[in-house]
Design a protein around this motif. Structure first.
Motif, mmCIF file in Angstrom:
data_model
loop_
_atom_site.group_PDB
_atom_site.id
_atom_site.type_symbol
_atom_site.label_atom_id
_atom_site.label_comp_id
_atom_site.label_asym_id
_atom_site.label_seq_id
_atom_site.Cartn_x
_atom_site.Cartn_y
_atom_site.Cartn_z
ATOM 1 N N GLU A 95 0.833 -1.201 0.000
ATOM 2 C CA GLU A 95 0.000 0.000 0.000
ATOM 3 C C GLU A 95 0.869 1.254 0.000
ATOM 4 O O GLU A 95 0.548 2.245 -0.657
ATOM 5 C CB GLU A 95 -0.952 -0.004 1.189
ATOM 6 N N ILE A 96 1.981 1.203 0.737
ATOM 7 C CA ILE A 96 2.927 2.320 0.739
ATOM 8 C C ILE A 96 3.524 2.476 -0.663
ATOM 9 O O ILE A 96 3.638 3.587 -1.185
ATOM 10 C CB ILE A 96 4.044 2.095 1.785
ATOM 11 N N ARG A 97 3.905 1.351 -1.277
ATOM 12 C CA ARG A 97 4.428 1.385 -2.651
ATOM 13 C C ARG A 97 3.404 2.005 -3.605
ATOM 14 O O ARG A 97 3.763 2.784 -4.494
ATOM 15 C CB ARG A 97 4.772 -0.019 -3.139
ATOM 16 N N GLY A 98 2.144 1.650 -3.420
ATOM 17 C CA GLY A 98 1.086 2.215 -4.250
ATOM 18 C C GLY A 98 0.951 3.722 -4.071
ATOM 19 O O GLY A 98 0.715 4.455 -5.037
ATOM 20 N N MET A 99 1.110 4.192 -2.834
ATOM 21 C CA MET A 99 1.060 5.634 -2.582
ATOM 22 C C MET A 99 2.211 6.334 -3.299
ATOM 23 O O MET A 99 2.017 7.388 -3.914
ATOM 24 C CB MET A 99 1.123 5.906 -1.077
ATOM 25 N N PHE A 100 3.400 5.745 -3.247
ATOM 26 C CA PHE A 100 4.543 6.334 -3.941
ATOM 27 C C PHE A 100 4.349 6.306 -5.460
ATOM 28 O O PHE A 100 4.733 7.248 -6.151
ATOM 29 C CB PHE A 100 5.840 5.618 -3.564
ATOM 30 N N LEU A 103 2.048 9.102 -6.289
ATOM 31 C CA LEU A 103 2.762 10.367 -6.121
ATOM 32 C C LEU A 103 3.742 10.590 -7.279
ATOM 33 O O LEU A 103 3.827 11.691 -7.825
ATOM 34 C CB LEU A 103 3.493 10.374 -4.782
ATOM 35 N N HIS A 104 4.446 9.537 -7.663
ATOM 36 C CA HIS A 104 5.402 9.653 -8.767
ATOM 37 C C HIS A 104 4.678 9.956 -10.079
ATOM 38 O O HIS A 104 5.123 10.810 -10.863
ATOM 39 C CB HIS A 104 6.215 8.370 -8.888
ATOM 40 N N ASN A 105 3.552 9.293 -10.333
ATOM 41 C CA ASN A 105 2.781 9.566 -11.544
ATOM 42 C C ASN A 105 2.271 11.004 -11.578
ATOM 43 O O ASN A 105 2.307 11.659 -12.616
ATOM 44 C CB ASN A 105 1.616 8.581 -11.682
ATOM 45 N N ALA A 106 1.810 11.503 -10.427
ATOM 46 C CA ALA A 106 1.340 12.884 -10.354
ATOM 47 C C ALA A 106 2.501 13.854 -10.579
ATOM 48 O O ALA A 106 2.339 14.890 -11.240
ATOM 49 C CB ALA A 106 0.688 13.152 -8.995
ATOM 50 N N TYR A 107 3.676 13.503 -10.062
ATOM 51 C CA TYR A 107 4.863 14.332 -10.248
ATOM 52 C C TYR A 107 5.262 14.373 -11.731
ATOM 53 O O TYR A 107 5.572 15.436 -12.272
ATOM 54 C CB TYR A 107 6.008 13.797 -9.390
ATOM 55 N N VAL A 108 5.233 13.224 -12.384
ATOM 56 C CA VAL A 108 5.570 13.163 -13.813
ATOM 57 C C VAL A 108 4.569 13.983 -14.623
ATOM 58 O O VAL A 108 4.961 14.745 -15.522
ATOM 59 C CB VAL A 108 5.624 11.698 -14.302
ATOM 60 N N ASP A 109 3.292 13.859 -14.315
ATOM 61 C CA ASP A 109 2.275 14.650 -15.016
ATOM 62 C C ASP A 109 2.521 16.143 -14.824
ATOM 63 O O ASP A 109 2.389 16.929 -15.764
ATOM 64 C CB ASP A 109 0.867 14.295 -14.513
ATOM 65 N N MET A 110 2.893 16.529 -13.609
ATOM 66 C CA MET A 110 3.155 17.933 -13.315
ATOM 67 C C MET A 110 4.403 18.416 -14.064
ATOM 68 O O MET A 110 4.439 19.524 -14.580
ATOM 69 C CB MET A 110 3.317 18.103 -11.802
ATOM 70 N N MET A 111 5.435 17.560 -14.154
ATOM 71 C CA MET A 111 6.668 17.925 -14.862
ATOM 72 C C MET A 111 6.430 18.081 -16.365
ATOM 73 O O MET A 111 7.138 18.821 -17.029
ATOM 74 C CB MET A 111 7.752 16.866 -14.638
ATOM 75 N N CYS A 112 5.429 17.385 -16.901
ATOM 76 C CA CYS A 112 5.124 17.476 -18.328
ATOM 77 C C CYS A 112 4.417 18.779 -18.690
ATOM 78 O O CYS A 112 4.265 19.088 -19.872
ATOM 79 C CB CYS A 112 4.273 16.285 -18.758
ATOM 80 N N LYS A 125 -2.366 22.398 -8.828
ATOM 81 C CA LYS A 125 -3.607 21.982 -8.154
ATOM 82 C C LYS A 125 -3.883 20.488 -8.318
ATOM 83 O O LYS A 125 -4.247 19.825 -7.350
ATOM 84 C CB LYS A 125 -4.799 22.811 -8.655
ATOM 85 N N PRO A 126 -3.726 19.908 -9.531
ATOM 86 C CA PRO A 126 -3.950 18.456 -9.653
ATOM 87 C C PRO A 126 -2.980 17.645 -8.784
ATOM 88 O O PRO A 126 -3.364 16.646 -8.186
ATOM 89 C CB PRO A 126 -3.727 18.172 -11.141
ATOM 90 N N PHE A 127 -1.719 18.080 -8.706
ATOM 91 C CA PHE A 127 -0.742 17.398 -7.858
ATOM 92 C C PHE A 127 -1.172 17.480 -6.397
ATOM 93 O O PHE A 127 -1.136 16.495 -5.666
ATOM 94 C CB PHE A 127 0.650 18.024 -8.039
ATOM 95 N N GLU A 128 -1.613 18.654 -5.979
ATOM 96 C CA GLU A 128 -2.039 18.836 -4.595
ATOM 97 C C GLU A 128 -3.286 18.015 -4.274
ATOM 98 O O GLU A 128 -3.426 17.505 -3.157
ATOM 99 C CB GLU A 128 -2.293 20.320 -4.318
ATOM 100 N N ARG A 129 -4.184 17.835 -5.234
ATOM 101 C CA ARG A 129 -5.367 17.001 -5.001
ATOM 102 C C ARG A 129 -4.968 15.544 -4.760
ATOM 103 O O ARG A 129 -5.536 14.873 -3.900
ATOM 104 C CB ARG A 129 -6.335 17.101 -6.180
ATOM 105 N N ILE A 130 -3.977 15.055 -5.514
ATOM 106 C CA ILE A 130 -3.489 13.685 -5.309
ATOM 107 C C ILE A 130 -2.904 13.549 -3.904
ATOM 108 O O ILE A 130 -3.178 12.585 -3.197
ATOM 109 C CB ILE A 130 -2.429 13.318 -6.372
#
Length: 138
Positions: A95-100, A103-112, A125-130
């Motif tokens: 579950e911790i791995r899933g949270m990371f 978070l990593h997917n949201a970070y990649v989306d934000m970096m794009c 805002k989308p990153f903060e919602r995640i």
């Protein structure tokens, strides 16, 4: 669920830190800051053995009396730190791995996002919602 989520740059300064609303938020900032030494130690240990596959998930960095601190590092050396309550025994490692992963997917989306400059504080805002979905809701 988490009580604190942090994104730390390659140069070890915070890009994003969000905690649950509490009067002791500074304690979480300190906990995240002190975890960086353990993250650096784990990263350097992985790099010594060439045959090791690079594992992004660092696992439990250290437990305290009240909290457990988990770490994750991207290929670009950006670090994610999640702090959970020690009393939350329902949380499993996957579950911790899933949270990371989320978070990593949201970070990649934000970096794009072409309007984001790498190295700036994260204000998406989308990153903060995640991140908000990961934090403990009272």
């Amino acid at each position: 669920m988490a009580v604190c989520v942090a994104v730390i740059s390659k140069e070890n300064f915070p890009l994003f830190i969000k905690t649950i609303p509490t009067e002791n938020e500074l304690k979480f900032f300190y906990t995240v800051h002190t975890s960086l030494d353990v993250v650096e130690e784990k990263i350097s240990n992985v790099g010594k053995n060439v045959n090791d596959m690079r594992e992004l998930y660092l696992g439990l960095l250290y437990p305290t009396e009240d909290y457990k601190v988990y770490g994750y590092v991207t290929n670009t050396k950006v670090k994610f730190v999640i702090v959970v309550e020690s009393s939350n025994t329902n949380l499993r490692d996957n579950e911790i791995r899933g949270m990371f992963r989320r978070l990593h997917n949201a970070y990649v989306d934000m970096m794009c996002n072409p309007f984001y400059t790498p190295g700036e504080n994260i204000s998406s805002k989308p990153f903060e919602r995640i991140v908000d979905s990961m934090l403990v809701q009272d």
